[in-house]
Design an enzyme around this catalytic site. Structure first.
Site, PDB file in Angstrom:
ATOM      1  N   ASP A   8      32.840  44.102  50.759  1.00 16.36           N
ATOM      2  CA  ASP A   8      33.557  42.811  49.987  1.00 16.36           C
ATOM      3  C   ASP A   8      34.004  43.988  48.725  1.00 16.36           C
ATOM      4  O   ASP A   8      33.434  45.180  48.595  1.00 16.36           O
ATOM      5  CB  ASP A   8      32.375  42.129  49.510  1.00 16.36           C
ATOM      6  CG  ASP A   8      33.030  41.173  48.243  1.00 16.36           C
ATOM      7  OD1 ASP A   8      34.021  40.555  48.752  1.00 16.36           O
ATOM      8  OD2 ASP A   8      32.569  41.346  47.162  1.00 16.36           O
ATOM      9  N   ASP A  10      35.235  42.571  45.450  1.00 16.85           N
ATOM     10  CA  ASP A  10      35.037  42.010  43.827  1.00 16.85           C
ATOM     11  C   ASP A  10      33.686  41.613  43.651  1.00 16.85           C
ATOM     12  O   ASP A  10      33.055  40.948  44.320  1.00 16.85           O
ATOM     13  CB  ASP A  10      35.850  40.795  43.538  1.00 16.85           C
ATOM     14  CG  ASP A  10      37.371  40.841  43.728  1.00 16.85           C
ATOM     15  OD1 ASP A  10      37.898  41.483  42.849  1.00 16.85           O
ATOM     16  OD2 ASP A  10      37.850  40.424  44.544  1.00 16.85           O
TER      17      ASP A  10
END
Length: 216
Positions: A8, A10
């Site tokens: 991922d 953020d």
């Protein structure tokens, strides 16, 4: 056998989430309102929460706000907060180890391609990722499995051959729904959220190597 790692962005590769929340908190405060972290948490890791911070602010203050002015001020504040941002602990070491092990590396992000490229370029990490699965390429963002399924397809690996690295409940749910082993590495904003769906929770990736986690 592990063949790929999917990160991922953020809150995982770098913490954009705390500055995002802080900038919104300050915007609310400037209008005489307060933004509760529990309310905000539903938005973390997804672009499909259906919750609108402008609508919520207007409901709290009981009047319309100048959305364009608020947006400009908040974006400027966010940029200030992100000016010195660095990759979170252990990220570069894991990318180096993945390269040394011959693993393919992908990214699955509920953010769009422009946002993802902005921050990977700023960190000097864009060339570390063979695949970028971003929100504009799928029908649904996390917690749906679409982003991980796209990343797996682009990487040419099965779910049982890949490992996901996430920081939020929505991200963990997406990775598990796609069938991946998931390591959760919470940031300050997600540390108190429920991450029990992950297979392993670490304080940072610096705590363990890929070899340790994957039993290689």
């Amino acid at each position: 056998m592990l063949k790929a790692i999917i990160f991922d962005l953020d809150g995982t590769i770098l913490d954009t989430e705390t500055p995002e929340f802080t900038s919104w908190q300050e915007a609310y405060s400037a209008h005489g309102a307060s933004l509760d972290a529990a309310v905000w948490s539903q938005t973390i890791g997804t672009s499909d929460s259906g919750w609108d911070p402008y609508d919520h602010l207007e409901a709290l203050v009981g009047r319309p706000v100048d959305r364009m002015a608020l947006q400009a001020a908040r974006h400027a504040r966010f940029d200030d907060l992100m000016a010195a941002a660095e990759a979170r602990p252990g990220i570069v070491a894991w990318l180096d180890e993945a390269r040394d092990l011959g693993l393919r590396v992908g990214l699955a992000s509920s953010s769009g391609a422009a946002w993802v490229s902005r921050f990977l370029d700023a960190l000097g990490l864009r060339d570390r990722f063979a695949v970028l699965a971003t929100r504009d390429r799928v029908a649904r963002s996390k917690p749906a499995p679409d982003l991980y399924e796209l990343a797996l397809s682009d990487l040419g690996v099965r779910a049982d051959e890949a490992l996901a690295v996430e920081d939020s409940p929505n991200g963990v749910a997406a990775a598990k729904a796609a069938g991946l082993f998931c390591v959760a590495v919470p940031n300050p904003l997600t540390a108190d959220l429920a991450l029990d769906g992950a297979d392993l929770v670490l304080g940072s990736l610096a705590e363990r190597s890929i070899r340790d986690v994957a039993g290689m």
